[in-house]
Design a protein around this motif. Structure first.
Motif, mmCIF file in Angstrom:
data_model
loop_
_atom_site.group_PDB
_atom_site.id
_atom_site.type_symbol
_atom_site.label_atom_id
_atom_site.label_comp_id
_atom_site.label_asym_id
_atom_site.label_seq_id
_atom_site.Cartn_x
_atom_site.Cartn_y
_atom_site.Cartn_z
ATOM 1 N N TYR A 86 0.810 -1.215 0.000
ATOM 2 C CA TYR A 86 0.000 0.000 0.000
ATOM 3 C C TYR A 86 0.843 1.266 0.000
ATOM 4 C CZ TYR A 86 -3.971 -3.035 0.834
ATOM 5 O OH TYR A 86 -4.920 -4.006 0.713
ATOM 6 N N ILE A 87 2.040 1.175 0.527
ATOM 7 C CA ILE A 87 2.906 2.352 0.506
ATOM 8 C C ILE A 87 3.218 2.716 -0.948
ATOM 9 C CG2 ILE A 87 5.203 3.218 1.097
ATOM 10 C CD1 ILE A 87 5.007 1.579 3.679
ATOM 11 N N ALA A 88 3.499 1.701 -1.753
ATOM 12 C CA ALA A 88 3.806 1.952 -3.170
ATOM 13 C C ALA A 88 2.531 2.263 -3.955
ATOM 14 C CB ALA A 88 4.512 0.746 -3.781
ATOM 15 N N LEU A 89 1.468 1.531 -3.679
ATOM 16 C CA LEU A 89 0.261 1.626 -4.502
ATOM 17 C C LEU A 89 -0.556 2.875 -4.207
ATOM 18 C CD1 LEU A 89 -1.001 -0.350 -6.623
ATOM 19 C CD2 LEU A 89 -2.566 -1.064 -4.822
ATOM 20 N N TYR A 90 -0.565 3.295 -2.943
ATOM 21 C CA TYR A 90 -1.422 4.398 -2.525
ATOM 22 C C TYR A 90 -0.661 5.689 -2.247
ATOM 23 C CZ TYR A 90 -5.427 1.248 -1.791
ATOM 24 O OH TYR A 90 -6.464 0.372 -1.936
ATOM 25 N N GLY A 91 0.645 5.624 -2.254
ATOM 26 C CA GLY A 91 1.447 6.779 -1.873
ATOM 27 C C GLY A 91 1.281 7.947 -2.829
ATOM 28 N N ARG A 92 1.828 9.089 -2.429
ATOM 29 C CA ARG A 92 1.644 10.306 -3.197
ATOM 30 C C ARG A 92 2.330 10.214 -4.563
ATOM 31 N NH1 ARG A 92 -0.802 14.652 -1.246
ATOM 32 N NH2 ARG A 92 -0.731 13.788 0.843
ATOM 33 N N LYS A 93 3.519 9.675 -4.540
ATOM 34 C CA LYS A 93 4.238 9.524 -5.807
ATOM 35 C C LYS A 93 4.398 8.036 -6.122
ATOM 36 C CE LYS A 93 8.293 10.462 -2.907
ATOM 37 N NZ LYS A 93 7.435 10.080 -1.773
ATOM 38 N N LYS A 94 4.391 7.749 -7.396
ATOM 39 C CA LYS A 94 4.494 6.338 -7.798
ATOM 40 C C LYS A 94 5.920 5.848 -7.582
ATOM 41 C CE LYS A 94 3.473 3.105 -11.557
ATOM 42 N NZ LYS A 94 3.235 2.020 -10.596
ATOM 43 N N ILE A 95 6.056 4.793 -6.803
ATOM 44 C CA ILE A 95 7.380 4.234 -6.531
ATOM 45 C C ILE A 95 7.349 2.718 -6.695
ATOM 46 C CG2 ILE A 95 8.099 6.035 -4.927
ATOM 47 C CD1 ILE A 95 7.254 4.132 -2.639
ATOM 48 N N LYS A 96 8.532 2.140 -6.720
ATOM 49 C CA LYS A 96 8.612 0.679 -6.743
ATOM 50 C C LYS A 96 8.220 0.140 -5.377
ATOM 51 C CE LYS A 96 11.058 0.330 -10.781
ATOM 52 N NZ LYS A 96 11.224 -0.710 -11.782
ATOM 53 N N SER A 97 7.974 -1.163 -5.328
ATOM 54 C CA SER A 97 7.558 -1.779 -4.072
ATOM 55 C C SER A 97 8.636 -1.644 -3.003
ATOM 56 C CB SER A 97 7.265 -3.252 -4.300
ATOM 57 O OG SER A 97 8.416 -3.900 -4.799
ATOM 58 N N GLU A 100 -6.738 6.747 0.820
ATOM 59 C CA GLU A 100 -5.601 5.967 0.332
ATOM 60 C C GLU A 100 -4.286 6.599 0.758
ATOM 61 O OE1 GLU A 100 -7.603 3.932 -3.658
ATOM 62 O OE2 GLU A 100 -6.177 5.588 -3.873
ATOM 63 N N LEU A 101 -4.222 7.913 0.647
ATOM 64 C CA LEU A 101 -3.008 8.606 1.062
ATOM 65 C C LEU A 101 -2.764 8.420 2.560
ATOM 66 C CD1 LEU A 101 -3.356 11.893 -0.997
ATOM 67 C CD2 LEU A 101 -1.533 10.195 -1.231
ATOM 68 N N ALA A 102 -3.842 8.540 3.320
ATOM 69 C CA ALA A 102 -3.713 8.359 4.766
ATOM 70 C C ALA A 102 -3.269 6.938 5.090
ATOM 71 C CB ALA A 102 -5.049 8.651 5.449
ATOM 72 N N PHE A 103 -3.830 6.007 4.358
ATOM 73 C CA PHE A 103 -3.482 4.597 4.487
ATOM 74 C C PHE A 103 -1.980 4.392 4.325
ATOM 75 C CE2 PHE A 103 -4.012 0.102 3.594
ATOM 76 C CZ PHE A 103 -5.194 -0.207 4.245
ATOM 77 N N ALA A 104 -1.445 4.955 3.247
ATOM 78 C CA ALA A 104 -0.017 4.817 2.969
ATOM 79 C C ALA A 104 0.801 5.437 4.097
ATOM 80 C CB ALA A 104 0.327 5.451 1.633
#
Lengths: 193, 193
Positions: A81-92, B131-135
């Motif tokens: 979820y950090i990668a999928l939902y984060g503000r910027k698109k990043i790798k896992s 989603e952002l909060a989730f991350a």
DNA sequence: CGCGACGTTGATTTGCCTCAACGATTGTGG
DNA sequence: CCACAATCGTTGAGGCAAATCAACGTCGCG
């Protein structure tokens, strides 16, 4: 109606057409114990619904230690979820490992977003799921701030008895944020009371 | 268009009619430093958007110690999410305290849910926010598991420099999960490098 | 000015970690 | 089906980061 759709959306009422549309975006995949759904530094595009089995997501820190973020069993969704939902698109950043032979349903984030838009019920369902997750995240943070390792372990076993049975103690230790040695001592202490 | 609606929904395009509908559900309220938006064991029905000022939510544990769950400044929403989003309806578990004179916009959960349903854009906006909060929750849990108190403090000050300025050190300490004494020593150590 | 809230410093304690060794359990190939 | 190895869990000794307890500066405000 498709049984897996019914399972995923529980008491939400879905029409036949909607069910077909959702189903067309799902891809079943099965995973054996010890296999990985994801490793660090890969592209992440998908969410995974757990139909059977057990998985965990964890990260490996700079010293090589594992820290479990989440376990997932029947009825749960898992991803990085950090990668999928984060503000910027990043790798896992996480690994997702199968702890017990599993059957999963995969859906890509873009497809899922589209389903949420095209079928409002799905969107509302998602919101409710997120809200529940939100509350339990706050709870976990709270427990980390508030409780001793012993009490956190007791709470974990009480809240998730089936998971506690399915996974190794060192998985639980890395979820609670203690070493396996400490957890072992905690368990000993508890059993003698 | 109403400026507060524009502020809340940032780059989402809202029509005049939608804006009016949303605005009709908002109630402005202002709060002075030291006042409380919520105390433990009360009914919780509302979400609060922070227009100006600074607040924090925290719980008091069995030993009487405070543990900060969240800070909120302009652009953030705050409430007792454990009570509001949890599986069963319960009284509040947190206190929400004003740390810097604030202007808030309150909306009840039922009204907010209705807005999400009636105006899909609002629903999608909410999903994205969640989603952002989730991350970032996952990130916080991760940092708690992974990093030393010193590193967590450095990260906090780096990520939220304005909050770090607006609040007392013991608020930050209770957010990071250390005592004020420890934070004081950490700050001393950092300043000497 | 004086008081209360906040922050700092020191001495001591403690919960958990580290390192090391050793049982117990599980799984696999002969 | 057993044997053996690998994995997992337990135990002990010692160390360390942060907590606790206590006292003392410092700042802001009535």
């Amino acid at each position: 109606m498709n049984t897996i759709i019914k399972e995923i959306f529980q008491d939400t009422v879905i029409t036949e057409d909607e069910s077909d549309l959702i189903y067309s975006k799902l891809k079943q995949s099965s995973l054996n114990k010890g296999e990985f759904l994801l490793k660090a530094n890969e592209e992440v595009d998908d969410l995974f619904y757990v139909h059977t089995g057990c998985l965990r997501s964890y990260i490996i820190d700079l010293e090589g230690k594992e820290h479990t973020l989440q376990f997932a069993v029947k009825g749960w969704w898992i991803s990085d979820y950090i990668a999928l939902y984060g503000r910027k698109k990043i790798k896992s950043v996480s690994h997702i490992e199968c702890l017990k032979d599993a059957i999963l349903y995969r859906v890509s984030k873009p497809d899922f977003d589209k389903l949420c838009r095209d079928i409002p019920k799905v969107g509302h369902f998602h919101i409710r799921k997120m809200e529940l997750a939100f509350a339990s995240f706050q709870n976990r943070i709270l427990e980390n701030l508030t409780l001793s390792a012993k009490q956190r372990y007791i709470n974990f076993v009480t809240a998730y008895p089936t998971i506690a049975n399915d996974v190794k103690n060192y998985h639980i230790a890395s979820y609670l944020g203690v070493t396996t040695e400490s957890l072992s001592r905690i368990r000993k202490e508890i059993s003698s009371t």
